[in-house]
Scaffold this motif. Structure first.
Motif, PDB file in Angstrom:
ATOM      1  N   TYR A 121      -3.910  -8.831  -4.680  1.00 36.80           N
ATOM      2  CA  TYR A 121      -3.317  -7.513  -4.456  1.00 36.80           C
ATOM      3  C   TYR A 121      -2.280  -7.163  -5.518  1.00 36.80           C
ATOM      4  CZ  TYR A 121      -5.505  -7.268   0.150  1.00 36.80           C
ATOM      5  OH  TYR A 121      -6.413  -7.214   1.181  1.00 36.80           O
ATOM      6  N   LEU A 122      -1.852  -8.160  -6.283  1.00 36.69           N
ATOM      7  CA  LEU A 122      -0.946  -7.865  -7.390  1.00 36.69           C
ATOM      8  C   LEU A 122      -1.565  -6.854  -8.346  1.00 36.69           C
ATOM      9  CD1 LEU A 122       0.386 -11.466  -8.177  1.00 36.69           C
ATOM     10  CD2 LEU A 122       1.795  -9.513  -7.481  1.00 36.69           C
ATOM     11  N   LEU A 123      -2.892  -6.869  -8.447  1.00 34.36           N
ATOM     12  CA  LEU A 123      -3.574  -5.940  -9.354  1.00 34.36           C
ATOM     13  C   LEU A 123      -3.841  -4.578  -8.737  1.00 34.36           C
ATOM     14  CD1 LEU A 123      -6.178  -8.320 -11.049  1.00 34.36           C
ATOM     15  CD2 LEU A 123      -3.972  -7.548 -11.943  1.00 34.36           C
ATOM     16  N   SER A 124      -3.646  -4.464  -7.433  1.00 37.93           N
ATOM     17  CA  SER A 124      -3.916  -3.181  -6.780  1.00 37.93           C
ATOM     18  C   SER A 124      -2.663  -2.522  -6.212  1.00 37.93           C
ATOM     19  CB  SER A 124      -4.938  -3.361  -5.646  1.00 37.93           C
ATOM     20  OG  SER A 124      -4.475  -4.291  -4.680  1.00 37.93           O
ATOM     21  N   PRO A 181      10.381  -2.181  -7.299  1.00 41.22           N
ATOM     22  CA  PRO A 181      11.559  -2.209  -6.414  1.00 41.22           C
ATOM     23  C   PRO A 181      11.836  -3.602  -5.855  1.00 41.22           C
ATOM     24  CG  PRO A 181      10.240  -0.274  -5.954  1.00 41.22           C
ATOM     25  CD  PRO A 181       9.436  -1.121  -6.898  1.00 41.22           C
ATOM     26  N   ASN A 182      10.784  -4.345  -5.525  1.00 39.00           N
ATOM     27  CA  ASN A 182      10.976  -5.712  -5.024  1.00 39.00           C
ATOM     28  C   ASN A 182      11.569  -6.619  -6.091  1.00 39.00           C
ATOM     29  OD1 ASN A 182      10.070  -5.206  -2.431  1.00 39.00           O
ATOM     30  ND2 ASN A 182       7.946  -5.765  -2.889  1.00 39.00           N
ATOM     31  N   THR A 214       4.154  -7.873  -3.235  1.00 39.36           N
ATOM     32  CA  THR A 214       3.324  -6.775  -2.721  1.00 39.36           C
ATOM     33  C   THR A 214       3.680  -6.402  -1.285  1.00 39.36           C
ATOM     34  OG1 THR A 214       1.595  -8.370  -2.073  1.00 39.36           O
ATOM     35  CG2 THR A 214       1.414  -7.362  -4.248  1.00 39.36           C
ATOM     36  N   THR A 215       4.663  -7.091  -0.706  1.00 38.62           N
ATOM     37  CA  THR A 215       5.170  -6.743   0.614  1.00 38.62           C
ATOM     38  C   THR A 215       6.034  -5.490   0.490  1.00 38.62           C
ATOM     39  OG1 THR A 215       5.177  -9.044   1.352  1.00 38.62           O
ATOM     40  CG2 THR A 215       6.637  -7.554   2.515  1.00 38.62           C
ATOM     41  N   SER A 216       6.162  -4.735   1.537  1.00 39.05           N
ATOM     42  CA  SER A 216       6.964  -3.511   1.481  1.00 39.05           C
ATOM     43  C   SER A 216       8.406  -3.851   1.110  1.00 39.05           C
ATOM     44  CB  SER A 216       6.949  -2.794   2.832  1.00 39.05           C
ATOM     45  OG  SER A 216       7.667  -3.541   3.805  1.00 39.05           O
ATOM     46  N   PRO A 217       9.053  -3.036   0.291  1.00 36.99           N
ATOM     47  CA  PRO A 217      10.448  -3.290  -0.087  1.00 36.99           C
ATOM     48  C   PRO A 217      11.376  -3.442   1.115  1.00 36.99           C
ATOM     49  CG  PRO A 217       9.490  -1.646  -1.539  1.00 36.99           C
ATOM     50  CD  PRO A 217       8.485  -1.880  -0.448  1.00 36.99           C
TER      51      PRO A 217
END
Length: 404
Positions: free
Chosen positions: A177-180, A189-190, A216-219
């Motif tokens: 998911y790092l690529l998406s 932001p993270n 990729t987790t929400s900030p």
């Protein structure tokens, strides 16, 4: 057609592509498309393209995989485009098994246009300095993202952050998911928040291996992790803050509070002592309650250590009771009881060193005065109590009970 494809691949390489790059691509077979010319005749039947048969015969999918994959590419009417894609992938150095895995993961890869999509993407990646083998491994991680233009900007951001493509690739294998994920709204932001906490790029990269979804987790979730790390007594900017993030990640505030209460009750710590221990070794929060109970009982009841002493040396709580804490205590007790070392010799100094150093300091010097010490120590460390053991008394019995 093959000649045209080869020509387009060459033209699509950027001006900065060096001669060595071209030679490397040629060496890896990128332009050896002629060996796949026979594939164009596969799976044809009287003007009808049998997709499932093609997937099995040419892409080496299992029948079940082919049935599932065919639903995404049922609109294909001929094998010409899939043939070109398979040839392109093979030219990158992908084996038949690799191609099968890529197609099973992303069947629509077979619909991509080599000259308009795959070849330009290859040229851009080569322009970033990636070798054909690195590009091939990137394809295997996420064939879908590979063919999208955004993969270039993602790599331009991630490679410096992770320090190398190899480190990034390791992270991608755990979290493609790092690529998406959205760089501007999520990832950056993270990273900015973690940098505010004193973490450098190397620290962030290290965190992403055990916590692959961290970036990729929400900030909002990452901010919660930071707050929880501070709440257990680890300050921002300390060298332990990275370990604190790892210890509290994806654990609810209620569970962390319950673990702190357990530590205070089990080890007879005050709130301040519990925070001291966690600030020195945050990972203690992830130790099982069963292990913490057994180790703390041994350290306090058998070794005779004070709870406050343990709070300042929490690493002891993470060592194996049966293979480290118990056997080394037996050795020290024997040496002290027989006047071979000072009675005030620190137990902690003996358990924190490596096995090699422990043997060198506490076993080898006494080969003449205690000839069976090494043998008995090895036996107890493996969970056995030798018949003629020099380790007598309640400690040996305790070890036997723990390893039974």
């Amino acid at each position: 057609m093959l000649h045209i494809q080869k020509h387009l691949l060459l033209l699509s390489l950027p001006p900065c592509a060096t001669a060595s790059t071209l030679l490397s691509l040629r060496h890896h077979g990128l332009f050896s498309l002629t060996r796949f010319s026979a594939a164009a005749a596969a799976a044809k039947s009287a003007g009808h393209f049998a997709v499932e048969e093609y997937l099995v015969a040419t892409c080496h999918l299992t029948p079940d995989q082919a049935t599932k994959a065919s639903k995404s590419i049922s609109h294909l009417k001929s094998p010409s485009r899939p043939d070109a894609v398979v040839a392109f992938l093979a030219g990158l150095g992908l084996s038949a098994a690799d191609i099968a895995a890529a197609v099973a993961y992303d069947p629509r890869l077979l619909c991509a246009e080599v000259d308009r999509t795959l070849a330009p993407r290859l040229a851009e990646l080569a322009g970033l300095g990636l070798s054909p083998s690195q590009i091939a491994r990137l394809v295997l991680v996420d064939p879908t993202r590979f063919r999208r233009p955004t993969v270039i900007s993602k790599l331009q951001y991630y490679v410096p952050l992770f320090g190398s493509f190899e480190t990034l690739l390791q992270a991608l294998k755990n979290n493609s998911y790092l690529l998406s994920s959205d760089l501007e709204k999520v990832v950056k932001p993270n990273v900015a928040l973690l940098r505010e906490c004193g973490l450098g790029a190397c620290d962030i990269a290290k965190l992403c291996i055990p916590l692959p979804r961290l970036l990729t987790t929400s900030p909002e979730r990452v901010r919660d992790m930071v707050a929880q790390a501070e709440n257990v007594g680890v300050r921002r900017g300390s060298k332990m803050f990275r370990h604190a993030i790892l210890a509290v990640a994806y654990i609810s505030e209620e569970k962390i509070a319950a673990k702190m209460q357990f530590l205070m009750k089990t080890l007879k710590w005050s709130d301040a002592e519990a925070r001291i221990a966690v600030s020195k070794l945050p990972v203690v929060l992830r130790s099982s309650e069963d292990k913490l109970s057994r180790v703390s009982e041994f350290l306090i009841s058998e070794v005779g250590l004070e709870p406050a002493y343990i709070a300042y040396r929490p690493a002891m709580l993470t060592y194996s009771l049966e293979r480290r804490l118990m056997p080394r205590h037996c050795v020290l007790k024997y040496l002290k009881d027989n006047g071979l070392i000072e009675s005030d010799k620190s137990y902690y100094s003996a358990v924190q060193v490596t096995e090699e150093v422990f043997v060198e300091k506490y076993i080898s010097p006494y080969e003449d005065t205690a000839p069976h010490l090494a043998e008995d120590y090895a036996a107890v460390s493996s969970g056995k109590i030798p018949t003629r053991s020099r380790f007598k008394g309640p400690k040996a019995g305790h070890a036997s009970a723990q390893t039974a």
